[in-house]
Motif scaffolding. Structure first.
Motif, short mmCIF file in Angstrom:
data_model
loop_
_atom_site.label_atom_id
_atom_site.label_comp_id
_atom_site.label_asym_id
_atom_site.label_seq_id
_atom_site.Cartn_x
_atom_site.Cartn_y
_atom_site.Cartn_z
N ASP A 32 -26.40 8.35 -86.27
CA ASP A 32 -26.24 9.76 -85.94
C ASP A 32 -25.49 10.55 -87.01
O ASP A 32 -25.26 11.75 -86.86
CB ASP A 32 -25.48 9.91 -84.61
CG ASP A 32 -26.26 9.32 -83.44
OD1 ASP A 32 -27.50 9.26 -83.55
OD2 ASP A 32 -25.63 8.89 -82.46
N VAL A 33 -25.04 9.86 -88.06
CA VAL A 33 -24.20 10.52 -89.07
C VAL A 33 -25.00 10.75 -90.36
O VAL A 33 -25.64 9.83 -90.87
CB VAL A 33 -22.94 9.67 -89.37
CG1 VAL A 33 -22.11 10.31 -90.48
CG2 VAL A 33 -22.11 9.49 -88.11
N ASP A 34 -24.96 11.97 -90.88
CA ASP A 34 -25.69 12.27 -92.11
C ASP A 34 -24.83 12.08 -93.35
O ASP A 34 -25.32 11.68 -94.39
CB ASP A 34 -26.21 13.71 -92.08
CG ASP A 34 -27.24 13.90 -90.97
OD1 ASP A 34 -28.39 13.50 -91.20
OD2 ASP A 34 -26.87 14.38 -89.89
N LEU A 35 -23.55 12.44 -93.25
CA LEU A 35 -22.66 12.26 -94.40
C LEU A 35 -21.21 12.21 -93.94
O LEU A 35 -20.87 12.68 -92.85
CB LEU A 35 -22.83 13.40 -95.42
CG LEU A 35 -22.43 14.79 -94.97
CD1 LEU A 35 -21.61 15.46 -96.05
CD2 LEU A 35 -23.67 15.62 -94.70
N VAL A 36 -20.39 11.62 -94.81
CA VAL A 36 -18.95 11.54 -94.55
C VAL A 36 -18.24 12.24 -95.70
O VAL A 36 -18.63 12.10 -96.86
CB VAL A 36 -18.49 10.05 -94.48
CG1 VAL A 36 -16.99 9.97 -94.19
CG2 VAL A 36 -19.28 9.29 -93.44
N ILE A 37 -17.21 13.03 -95.38
CA ILE A 37 -16.38 13.63 -96.42
C ILE A 37 -14.96 13.08 -96.25
O ILE A 37 -14.42 13.11 -95.13
CB ILE A 37 -16.35 15.17 -96.32
CG1 ILE A 37 -17.78 15.74 -96.32
CG2 ILE A 37 -15.53 15.77 -97.46
CD1 ILE A 37 -17.85 17.25 -96.06
N VAL A 38 -14.39 12.54 -97.33
CA VAL A 38 -13.03 11.98 -97.25
C VAL A 38 -12.08 12.92 -98.00
O VAL A 38 -12.29 13.21 -99.18
CB VAL A 38 -12.98 10.57 -97.87
CG1 VAL A 38 -11.56 10.00 -97.78
CG2 VAL A 38 -13.96 9.64 -97.16
N THR A 39 -11.04 13.38 -97.29
CA THR A 39 -10.11 14.34 -97.92
C THR A 39 -9.23 13.68 -98.97
O THR A 39 -8.98 14.24 -100.01
CB THR A 39 -9.21 15.04 -96.89
OG1 THR A 39 -8.48 14.03 -96.16
CG2 THR A 39 -10.01 15.90 -95.94
N HIS A 40 -8.71 12.47 -98.66
CA HIS A 40 -7.89 11.77 -99.65
C HIS A 40 -7.80 10.29 -99.32
O HIS A 40 -8.23 9.85 -98.26
CB HIS A 40 -6.52 12.42 -99.81
CG HIS A 40 -5.62 12.33 -98.60
ND1 HIS A 40 -5.86 13.02 -97.45
CD2 HIS A 40 -4.48 11.63 -98.38
CE1 HIS A 40 -4.91 12.76 -96.56
NE2 HIS A 40 -4.06 11.89 -97.10
N ALA A 41 -7.22 9.53 -100.25
CA ALA A 41 -7.34 8.07 -100.21
C ALA A 41 -6.43 7.38 -99.19
O ALA A 41 -6.64 6.21 -98.89
CB ALA A 41 -7.06 7.51 -101.61
N HIS A 42 -5.39 8.06 -98.69
CA HIS A 42 -4.51 7.38 -97.73
C HIS A 42 -5.34 6.75 -96.62
O HIS A 42 -6.28 7.37 -96.11
CB HIS A 42 -3.50 8.38 -97.13
CG HIS A 42 -2.36 8.67 -98.06
ND1 HIS A 42 -1.67 9.86 -98.04
CD2 HIS A 42 -1.79 7.92 -99.03
CE1 HIS A 42 -0.71 9.83 -98.96
NE2 HIS A 42 -0.77 8.67 -99.58
N LEU A 43 -4.94 5.53 -96.21
CA LEU A 43 -5.78 4.77 -95.28
C LEU A 43 -5.89 5.43 -93.90
O LEU A 43 -6.85 5.17 -93.18
CB LEU A 43 -5.25 3.34 -95.14
CG LEU A 43 -5.42 2.48 -96.39
CD1 LEU A 43 -4.71 1.13 -96.21
CD2 LEU A 43 -6.90 2.25 -96.72
N ASP A 44 -4.92 6.28 -93.54
CA ASP A 44 -5.06 6.95 -92.23
C ASP A 44 -6.19 7.99 -92.26
O ASP A 44 -6.57 8.54 -91.23
CB ASP A 44 -3.72 7.57 -91.76
CG ASP A 44 -3.16 8.62 -92.70
OD1 ASP A 44 -3.22 8.43 -93.93
OD2 ASP A 44 -2.65 9.66 -92.20
#
Ligand SMILES: [Zn+2]
Ligand SMILES: [Zn+2]
Length: 417
Positions: free
Chosen positions: A48-60
């Motif tokens: 159901d997911v088309d794309l993921v955007i990651v704001t920054h590298a912290h694991l949380d």
């Protein structure tokens, strides 16, 4: 469009939000919580997911992204710095907690094959969604997401810092008109000290110790805080030996590769040249023979080489252990700060070294939040996340005082924008 909160509500850890339009589902961050056994955000089927955007590298914010790649390749967007730091942090996470993780090294490899590196300000269109990453000022490569679809504009801040630090420029805040704002709340009702005063006090405190023949340990997170401390000391022309140990060394290499993402590349390079890079036990023992500053992870003394140094330095009142981040209750760092005790050689002992905390926060504080909310255009609805319940509530209060609609969402809540 619909916003679903999948995690990181009323708490710090496992940040995750899904934005669903008529044609597209975007996941913003998919992190882990690490108090004890790692835990994950609410499930969303990868199909159901088309794309993921990651704001920054912290694991949380990033630690659960490879979960999507167990079954299906999904494009992941982030800055190039974030991808390199994710590689460092995810590999370390797999090494330490792999047993508890529902994904493997191979899945992270698939994820990196589907990585889409973006610069700040670069516009991307996927089906009916358009988005841009802008500077968040939190750690190198950190971004806020501006997303546009179906005539609506939403902002997801991730973690932000609005003030300039030695390492980074403060967060971009020229958002234009918005319909919804998903904003972090970590220190919503706390004020951080003025940066210049803080730096001065920190450097003077360190000088006092080394000029008296002592050594200073600065336990610091590997990514961001260690390099900030090093850069602060260099900026204030600190001339005694400075050493950096542990994973902070690897993170520094990554920052050097992306030096143009930093506020002052020349100052950073100067700091890197001035530092001694510890690479083994021989270096560590030699270091402890004369006055110096040692910057080493972990920031809350929960492990890493900082523990070794803390045990050695704790025994003399000539030395100091200066903490530079918030210390979570229950961590050895908090115990040290509040009770002056530390486990040495397997036993809890009184620490003779000076102990103090300096608030080098990489998160926006109370007046920053108020200013940011006041400047928002378009009368957006505010959603407060990434903070203890009372912090999220405080943030909502400021928003409502300005006449904005504001919510503290819970996991699973869905809002129509
Ligand atoms: Zn963060
Ligand atoms: Zn965070």
């Amino acid at each position: 469009m619909k916003i679903t909160f999948l995690g990181g509500t009323c708490a710090i850890g496992k940040s995750a939000v899904a934005v669903k339009t008529g044609e597209t589902t975007v996941v913003l961050d998919y992190g882990v919580a690490m108090d004890g056994v790692p835990s994950f955000p609410m499930h969303i089927a990868p199909r159901d997911v088309d794309l993921v955007i990651v704001t920054h590298a912290h694991l949380d914010h990033s630690g659960a992204v490879p979960l999507f790649h167990v079954s299906r390749p999904i494009p992941v967007y982030a800055t190039p710095v974030t991808f390199d730091l994710m590689e460092l942090l995810l590999n370390d996470f797999l090494r330490l907690s792999g047993y508890y993780l529902p994904y493997e090294y191979l899945d992270t490899k698939t994820m990196f094959e589907f990585s889409r590196p973006l610069r700040y300000g670069e516009k991307v269109s996927v089906k009916d969604v358009e988005f841009t990453l802008v500077n968040a000022g939190h750690i190198p490569g950190s971004a806020q997401v501006l997303l546009e679809a179906e005539g609506k504009r939403i902002l997801y801040t991730g973690d932000i810092n609005d003030v300039d630090t030695c390492l980074l420029k403060g967060a971009f805040r020229d958002y234009g008109p918005l319909d919804a704002v998903i904003i972090e709340s970590t220190y919503a009702d706390e004020e951080h000290p003025e940066r210049d005063d803080l730096e001065k006090e920190f450097v003077e405190s360190i000088l006092e110790v080394v000029e008296g023949g002592g050594k200073v340990l600065v336990p610091a997170f590997s990514v961001g805080r260690s390099q900030e401390v090093l850069t602060v000391l260099t900026k204030w022309r600190f001339e005694y030996p400075m050493a950096v140990d542990g994973m902070a060394v690897d993170a520094t290499q990554i920052f050097l590769k992306h030096v143009d993402w930093l506020r002052d590349p020349e100052l950073f390079k100067k700091a890197v040249r001035a530092a001694k890079w510890v690479s083994g036990w021989k270096d560590r023992r030699l270091l402890l023979k004369k006055e110096c500053v040692i910057i080493a992870p972990a920031g809350m003394l929960k492990g890493g080489t900082a523990v070794f140094y803390a045990e050695k330095l704790a025994k003399s009142g000539n030395n100091a252990i200066y903490l530079v981040s918030y210390q979570i209750p229950g961590t050895p760092g908090r115990e040290l700060l509040e009770k002056g005790r530390f486990v040495i050689g397997g036993k809890i002992r009184k620490v003779k070294a000076k102990v103090k905390r300096f608030d080098f926060s990489s998160h926006i504080g109370m007046s920053g939040f108020k200013r940011l909310l006041k400047e928002l255009e378009g009368n957006p609805v505010v959603y407060a996340v990434h903070g203890e319940p009372e912090k999220c509530a405080a943030l909502c209060r400021y928003a409502r005082e300005l006449g904005l609609e504001a919510h503290v969402p819970k996991v699973g809540d869905v809002y129509e924008v």
